[in-house]
Scaffold this motif. Structure first.
Motif, PDB file in Angstrom:
ATOM      1  N   ASN A 153       0.786  -1.190  -0.049  1.00 14.48           N
ATOM      2  CA  ASN A 153      -0.130   0.208  -0.039  1.00 14.48           C
ATOM      3  C   ASN A 153       0.895   1.299   0.027  1.00 14.48           C
ATOM      4  N   MET A 154       1.823   1.245   0.710  1.00 12.62           N
ATOM      5  CA  MET A 154       2.805   2.471   0.878  1.00 12.62           C
ATOM      6  C   MET A 154       3.537   2.603  -0.607  1.00 12.62           C
ATOM      7  N   MET A 155       3.842   1.673  -1.320  1.00 19.36           N
ATOM      8  CA  MET A 155       4.459   1.657  -2.506  1.00 19.36           C
ATOM      9  C   MET A 155       3.345   2.353  -3.629  1.00 19.36           C
ATOM     10  N   ILE A 156       2.026   1.771  -3.589  1.00 18.90           N
ATOM     11  CA  ILE A 156       1.039   2.327  -4.392  1.00 18.90           C
ATOM     12  C   ILE A 156       0.758   3.873  -4.030  1.00 18.90           C
ATOM     13  N   LEU A 157       0.746   4.353  -2.781  1.00 18.44           N
ATOM     14  CA  LEU A 157       0.566   5.599  -2.515  1.00 18.44           C
ATOM     15  C   LEU A 157       1.746   6.443  -2.941  1.00 18.44           C
ATOM     16  N   LYS A 158       2.885   5.846  -2.779  1.00 15.77           N
ATOM     17  CA  LYS A 158       4.190   6.694  -3.350  1.00 15.77           C
ATOM     18  C   LYS A 158       4.116   7.017  -5.000  1.00 15.77           C
ATOM     19  N   GLN A 159       3.607   5.946  -5.630  1.00 17.97           N
ATOM     20  CA  GLN A 159       3.381   6.026  -6.959  1.00 17.97           C
ATOM     21  C   GLN A 159       2.282   7.150  -7.528  1.00 17.97           C
ATOM     22  N   ILE A 160       1.450   7.278  -6.693  1.00 17.30           N
ATOM     23  CA  ILE A 160       0.349   8.192  -6.987  1.00 17.30           C
ATOM     24  C   ILE A 160       0.285   9.729  -6.451  1.00 17.30           C
ATOM     25  N   LEU A 219      -0.079   1.987  13.870  1.00 23.92           N
ATOM     26  CA  LEU A 219       1.087   1.565  13.021  1.00 23.92           C
ATOM     27  C   LEU A 219       0.893   2.260  11.559  1.00 23.92           C
ATOM     28  N   TRP A 220      -0.162   2.246  10.840  1.00 25.40           N
ATOM     29  CA  TRP A 220      -0.260   2.530   9.675  1.00 25.40           C
ATOM     30  C   TRP A 220      -0.208   3.960   9.382  1.00 25.40           C
ATOM     31  N   PRO A 221      -0.667   4.946  10.212  1.00 22.22           N
ATOM     32  CA  PRO A 221      -0.548   6.503  10.185  1.00 22.22           C
ATOM     33  C   PRO A 221       1.210   6.667  10.611  1.00 22.22           C
ATOM     34  N   LEU A 222       1.556   5.939  11.471  1.00 26.04           N
ATOM     35  CA  LEU A 222       2.997   6.189  11.902  1.00 26.04           C
ATOM     36  C   LEU A 222       4.024   5.999  10.510  1.00 26.04           C
ATOM     37  N   MET A 223       3.604   5.005  10.010  1.00 19.61           N
ATOM     38  CA  MET A 223       4.413   4.595   8.693  1.00 19.61           C
ATOM     39  C   MET A 223       4.109   5.594   7.520  1.00 19.61           C
ATOM     40  N   VAL A 224       2.886   6.109   7.205  1.00 21.58           N
ATOM     41  CA  VAL A 224       2.566   6.779   6.118  1.00 21.58           C
ATOM     42  C   VAL A 224       2.947   8.380   6.541  1.00 21.58           C
ATOM     43  N   LEU A 225       2.494   8.789   7.615  1.00 24.78           N
ATOM     44  CA  LEU A 225       2.684  10.067   7.838  1.00 24.78           C
ATOM     45  C   LEU A 225       3.929  10.657   8.453  1.00 24.78           C
ATOM     46  N   ASN A 226       4.817  11.483   7.895  1.00 23.79           N
ATOM     47  CA  ASN A 226       5.857  12.236   8.322  1.00 23.79           C
ATOM     48  C   ASN A 226       5.796  13.366   8.741  1.00 23.79           C
ATOM     49  N   ASP A 227       4.961  14.167   8.481  1.00 19.12           N
ATOM     50  CA  ASP A 227       4.769  15.607   8.737  1.00 19.12           C
ATOM     51  C   ASP A 227       4.013  15.701  10.074  1.00 19.12           C
ATOM     52  N   PRO A 228       4.695  16.396  11.042  1.00 15.96           N
ATOM     53  CA  PRO A 228       3.954  16.371  12.376  1.00 15.96           C
ATOM     54  C   PRO A 228       2.803  17.142  12.505  1.00 15.96           C
ATOM     55  N   ASP A 229       2.583  18.108  11.428  1.00 14.92           N
ATOM     56  CA  ASP A 229       1.170  18.721  11.346  1.00 14.92           C
ATOM     57  C   ASP A 229       0.197  17.772  10.906  1.00 14.92           C
ATOM     58  N   LYS A 230       0.294  16.448  10.327  1.00 14.31           N
ATOM     59  CA  LYS A 230      -0.534  15.478   9.685  1.00 14.31           C
ATOM     60  C   LYS A 230      -0.655  14.496  10.863  1.00 14.31           C
ATOM     61  N   GLN A 231      -0.095  14.602  11.694  1.00 16.06           N
ATOM     62  CA  GLN A 231      -0.134  13.286  12.595  1.00 16.06           C
ATOM     63  C   GLN A 231      -1.635  13.158  13.417  1.00 16.06           C
ATOM     64  N   VAL A 232      -1.801  12.103  13.820  1.00 13.45           N
ATOM     65  CA  VAL A 232      -3.113  11.598  14.558  1.00 13.45           C
ATOM     66  C   VAL A 232      -2.757  11.590  15.920  1.00 13.45           C
ATOM     67  N   LEU A 233      -3.932  11.560  16.733  1.00  8.31           N
ATOM     68  CA  LEU A 233      -3.969  11.406  18.215  1.00  8.31           C
ATOM     69  C   LEU A 233      -2.769  10.256  18.761  1.00  8.31           C
ATOM     70  N   THR A 234      -3.347   8.996  18.168  1.00  4.49           N
ATOM     71  CA  THR A 234      -2.073   7.921  18.732  1.00  4.49           C
ATOM     72  C   THR A 234      -0.751   8.190  18.535  1.00  4.49           C
ATOM     73  N   VAL A 235      -0.557   8.728  17.433  1.00  5.27           N
ATOM     74  CA  VAL A 235       1.029   8.959  17.022  1.00  5.27           C
ATOM     75  C   VAL A 235       1.691  10.018  17.753  1.00  5.27           C
ATOM     76  N   GLY A 236       0.820  11.205  17.883  1.00  5.69           N
ATOM     77  CA  GLY A 236       1.126  12.465  18.801  1.00  5.69           C
ATOM     78  C   GLY A 236       1.322  11.964  20.341  1.00  5.69           C
ATOM     79  N   LEU A 237       0.356  11.017  20.726  1.00  4.40           N
ATOM     80  CA  LEU A 237       0.356  10.637  22.054  1.00  4.40           C
ATOM     81  C   LEU A 237       1.833   9.694  22.536  1.00  4.40           C
ATOM     82  N   VAL A 238       2.167   8.973  21.549  1.00  2.00           N
ATOM     83  CA  VAL A 238       3.426   8.537  21.859  1.00  2.00           C
ATOM     84  C   VAL A 238       4.498   9.189  21.722  1.00  2.00           C
ATOM     85  N   SER A 239       4.577  10.211  20.726  1.00  2.00           N
ATOM     86  CA  SER A 239       5.678  11.186  20.793  1.00  2.00           C
ATOM     87  C   SER A 239       5.864  12.055  22.096  1.00  2.00           C
TER      88      SER A 239
END
Length: 300
Positions: free
Chosen positions: A150-157, A234-254
């Protein structure tokens, strides 16, 4: 002619034994009735133990002390942990991103699962059963296996590191299609035929006739979908690198990784409660609707 009679001591003994047996059976019934509620209360208390400790630590002034493992609150109670947690992260942006991710995914799923469920329930075509079984195979595939493709497909598009790209793998749900198909099959076919005879298009039949009649199943799926995507990590952590686009779970861990180094468990539990609070509030407000929806939809 003599009539045999039972001796009086033996008669009293038999009556006494019968009375004792009745009392024993009655006591056993009462004990068995009380055993299940007691076991359920113990299981509920065991399940609530981490939550009780989290509440105790979040509202306690000192969270790093010899009695930090106690479930009893450590007085004086304070809201300083919540204040510091709120100031330590951009919670408004995290909430907005999570709401967009979870509710946006559900709205797209609502369109896909209702249309697919309508086709599988009311339309006949070649290979229908085989296609439906292939769709259900998706339930046996672990989502982790599909992350790299899925990450490879998202990168291609060009949708990598976007909330829209994060939502795309969840736009179709095999569980939702199965649930809506079963809900539509419970509705008489004559209702759909009557709506078509009145001049309704197929999409009008789905969204104006069938969906209002299958609302419990939709509410059950909404509960599962929104809760799952709200807690997705796990999926948002792998796809989202921009801190402004993080979701609550990723932000909570950080946020927790920084607080954990200083042993600020009260701060961590306060942040965790802030993440869980919207779901808990929704469950408290709509508890009856949730239970009814799962009951009518046949989910156990």
């Amino acid at each position: 002619m003599s009539v045999e009679t039972t001796p009086q001591p033996l008669l009293k003994k038999s009556v006494g034994s019968q009375t004792g047996a009745r009392r024993g059976s009655l006591l056993l019934r009462r004990t068995s009735r009380m055993t299940l509620p007691i076991l359920l209360c113990c299981a509920a208390l065991l399940w609530l133990t981490p939550f009780i400790w989290m509440l105790s630590s979040a509202f306690s002034e000192s969270s790093f002390s010899p009695n930090m493992a106690s479930m009893l609150p450590r007085f004086p109670l304070t809201f300083d942990n919540f204040k510091q947690a709120w100031e330590s992260a951009d919670w408004l942006r995290l909430y907005a991103n999570t709401l967009f991710f979870s509710f946006g995914t559900f709205l797209v799923q609502l369109v896909t699962i209702t249309t697919a469920g309508y086709v599988f329930a009311y339309h006949e075509f070649r290979g229908k059963q085989a296609l439906f079984y292939l769709l259900l195979i998706q339930l046996m595939i672990m989502p982790v296996i599909m992350m790299v493709p899925n990450m490879m497909i998202l990168k291609q598009i060009g949708l990598l590191n976007t909330l829209t790209g994060t939502m795309m793998p969840y736009f179709a749900s095999a569980f939702g299609v199965f649930l809506m198909r079963q809900a539509f099959l419970a509705i008489p076919r004559e209702i759909e035929e009557a709506a078509l005879m009145e001049g309704c298009r197929w999409w009008q039949v789905v969204f104006r006739v069938l969906i209002p009649m299958s609302w419990p199943a939709i509410l059950a799926f909404a509960t599962v979908s929104i809760t799952y995507h709200w807690n997705e990590y796990l999926w948002p952590l792998m796809v989202l690198n921009d801190p402004d686009k993080q979701v609550l779970t990723v932000g909570l861990v950080s946020f927790a990784m920084g607080a954990e180094s200083g042993g600020q468990w009260g701060l961590i539990t306060a942040g965790t409660l802030m993440v869980c609070f919207p779901l808990m509030l929704a469950f408290v407000l709509f508890q009856k609707q949730f239970l009814k929806s799962f009951g009518f939809s046949g989910i156990k």
